[in-house]
Design an enzyme around this catalytic site. Structure first.
Site, short mmCIF file in Angstrom:
data_model
loop_
_atom_site.label_atom_id
_atom_site.label_comp_id
_atom_site.label_asym_id
_atom_site.label_seq_id
_atom_site.Cartn_x
_atom_site.Cartn_y
_atom_site.Cartn_z
N SER A 1 13.59 -6.17 5.98
CA SER A 1 14.16 -4.91 5.52
C SER A 1 15.57 -4.65 6.02
CB SER A 1 13.25 -3.74 5.90
OG SER A 1 13.61 -2.60 5.15
N SER A 2 16.43 -5.63 5.79
CA SER A 2 17.84 -5.40 6.09
C SER A 2 18.44 -4.34 5.19
CB SER A 2 18.63 -6.71 5.96
OG SER A 2 18.47 -7.26 4.66
N SER A 3 17.90 -4.18 3.97
CA SER A 3 18.44 -3.17 3.06
C SER A 3 18.23 -1.76 3.61
CB SER A 3 17.80 -3.30 1.67
OG SER A 3 16.40 -3.15 1.74
N ALA B 1 14.92 -12.01 4.23
CA ALA B 1 13.83 -12.58 5.02
C ALA B 1 12.61 -11.68 5.05
CB ALA B 1 14.30 -12.86 6.46
N ASP C 1 9.63 1.02 4.78
CA ASP C 1 10.75 0.40 5.49
C ASP C 1 11.63 1.45 6.15
OD1 ASP C 1 9.69 -1.87 4.42
OD2 ASP C 1 11.32 -2.25 3.01
N TYR D 1 9.11 -7.11 -8.20
CA TYR D 1 8.57 -6.01 -7.40
C TYR D 1 8.10 -4.89 -8.32
CZ TYR D 1 8.15 -2.61 -3.63
OH TYR D 1 7.66 -1.69 -2.74
N THR E 1 0.82 -1.21 0.00
CA THR E 1 0.00 0.00 0.00
C THR E 1 0.86 1.26 0.00
OG1 THR E 1 -0.19 -0.34 2.39
CG2 THR E 1 -2.07 -0.98 1.05
N ASP E 2 2.09 1.17 0.46
CA ASP E 2 2.91 2.39 0.52
C ASP E 2 3.20 2.93 -0.87
OD1 ASP E 2 4.60 0.21 -0.03
OD2 ASP E 2 6.26 0.99 1.16
N GLU F 1 17.50 3.83 -2.44
CA GLU F 1 17.04 2.52 -2.91
C GLU F 1 16.35 2.61 -4.27
OE1 GLU F 1 15.17 -1.51 -1.09
OE2 GLU F 1 16.17 0.00 0.10
#
Length: 393
Positions: free
Chosen positions: A134-136, A131, A180, A229, A45-46, A168
């Site tokens: 949101s490690s990025s 996973a 994120d 994506y 939704t973002d 990003e």
């Protein structure tokens, strides 16, 4: 990495062992952190200017660093031991490594007019990669705090989140929304964070104290190709363009009512229709979840989570068999109040709201049943909602 090796003093020790200059200037070494995030509800939704409800979590990335005046950023991952770096102010082509997120953040910060510092540092993590946690974004935020050094605390957290999102989008090339970076910059301990992705208004929503967040890692790496994506985003944009031709007052899918969506269905490509239906209904589920959390109505929260998972599977096409299996196992355990996939999908994790006394039973069920169904080894990760990125030392 081991928790003891993740403590600030241990990270400083690791830097001192690698950098002779740090040994002589140990008191000048800083340690900064950025949390991961788990999204309670509001998936995809973002990027459609809707509503999201993530929480920053106490699985995080940390950097211990010594500022330098040579304009070079150099980081060593621990315990892996690989060292990568780049020169501030010079063009650097992407190479597909984790350093892309650091270099992209440097580029976006400089473009926004911020002065950066070179550094020598070590970077460690308790946050699983690939996973859906949101490690990025955590790498972007923690490296921003390191490269900005003392200036980081002077930048409003949401502003910093938007700069990292630009890194990003424009440098790394993933057309992600703001969720994120927002959650990891603005997090409030004990709360989820409701964000209106159009107005950027946000507020904390307290998570009931008698509810534990449990992340279940499927052990199936999130197979989200950038193209997948971006394809979902393009399909939403296709649906929006068709609906706008029918109703010019609509400027984003968040403006579309269920009635308007059905009225324009004959003009929509069937796939674009399903993508849009997920967004339209998911925004409603976010609103219901917030109201239910604030009322302590966990039954309604559970219903919203279940409906979100089915919508992400049947309308948005991002739920893997592993995610389905994990949700089914969790839902069968008494005391699990709500369960659904979280993040971008195609693997990764589920998010579960669990009574504290039921966490052990959930762990037992997952570790017993999930490997038998999938052949994979899961991880059961009870987490706490925590504050956003900042300095530890």
């Amino acid at each position: 990495m081991r928790p003891s090796a993740f403590e600030p003093d241990a990270l400083v020790d690791a830097l001192v062992a690698l950098e002779p200059a740090a040994a002589a200037r140990r008191a000048e070494v800083r340690v900064v952190r950025a949390p991961g995030r788990v999204n309670l509800i509001g998936e995809y939704t973002d990027v459609n200017l809707g509503f999201v409800l993530p929480a920053a979590i106490d699985l995080e990335i940390r950097i211990a660093y010594l500022p330098t005046d040579d304009g070079r950023v150099e980081l060593t991952r621990i315990p892996e031991g690989d060292t990568l770096g780049f020169q501030l102010g010079l063009d650097r082509p992407k190479d597909g490594t984790w350093l892309d997120y650091v270099a992209g953040t440097a580029w976006a910060l400089a473009e926004a007019g911020h002065r950066l510092s070179g550094l020598r540092g070590v970077i460690g993590s308790t946050l699983p990669t690939s996973a859906g946690l949101s490690s990025s974004a955590a790498i972007e935020l923690v490296s921003a705090w390191a490269m900005l050094d003392s200036l980081a605390a002077t930048i409003e957290p949401l502003t910093l989140a938007r700069i990292c999102q630009r890194a990003e989008n424009a440098y790394v090339g993933v057309q992600s929304g703001l969720m994120d970076q927002f959650a990891e910059a603005c997090g409030v301990a004990g709360s989820a964070m409701l964000l209106d992705c159009r107005s950027l208004e946000w507020r904390a929503v307290r998570i009931p104290s008698d509810v534990t967040i449990v992340v279940l890692d499927t052990g199936s790496p999130r197979k989200l190709e950038r193209s997948a994506y971006n394809e979902r985003r393009a399909q939403c944009e296709e649906a929006l363009a068709t609906i706008m031709a029918e109703d010019p007052t609509v400027t984003a899918l968040r403006d579309v009512t269920p009635g308007l969506l059905e009225a324009t269905r004959p003009a929509l490509d069937p796939v674009a229709y399903r993508r849009a239906r997920h967004i339209v209904t998911e925004d409603g589920r976010v609103a219901r979840t917030v109201a239910a959390l604030e009322a302590g109505d966990m039954g309604t929260v559970g219903e919203a989570f279940a409906a979100s998972h089915l919508s992400l599977r049947d309308d948005f096409g991002v739920v893997s068999p592993e995610l389905d299996a994990m949700v089914e196992i969790a839902a069968s355990v008494p005391g699990v109040l709500a369960a659904r996939m979280t993040g971008a999908g195609f693997g990764g994790c589920t998010v579960n709201l669990v009574l504290p006394d039921a966490v052990a039973a959930l762990r037992t069920a997952v570790e017993r049943d999930y490997p038998a169904r999938t052949g994979l080894t899961p991880r059961v990760l009870p987490v706490h909602a925590t504050d956003g990125a900042g300095r530890l030392r």
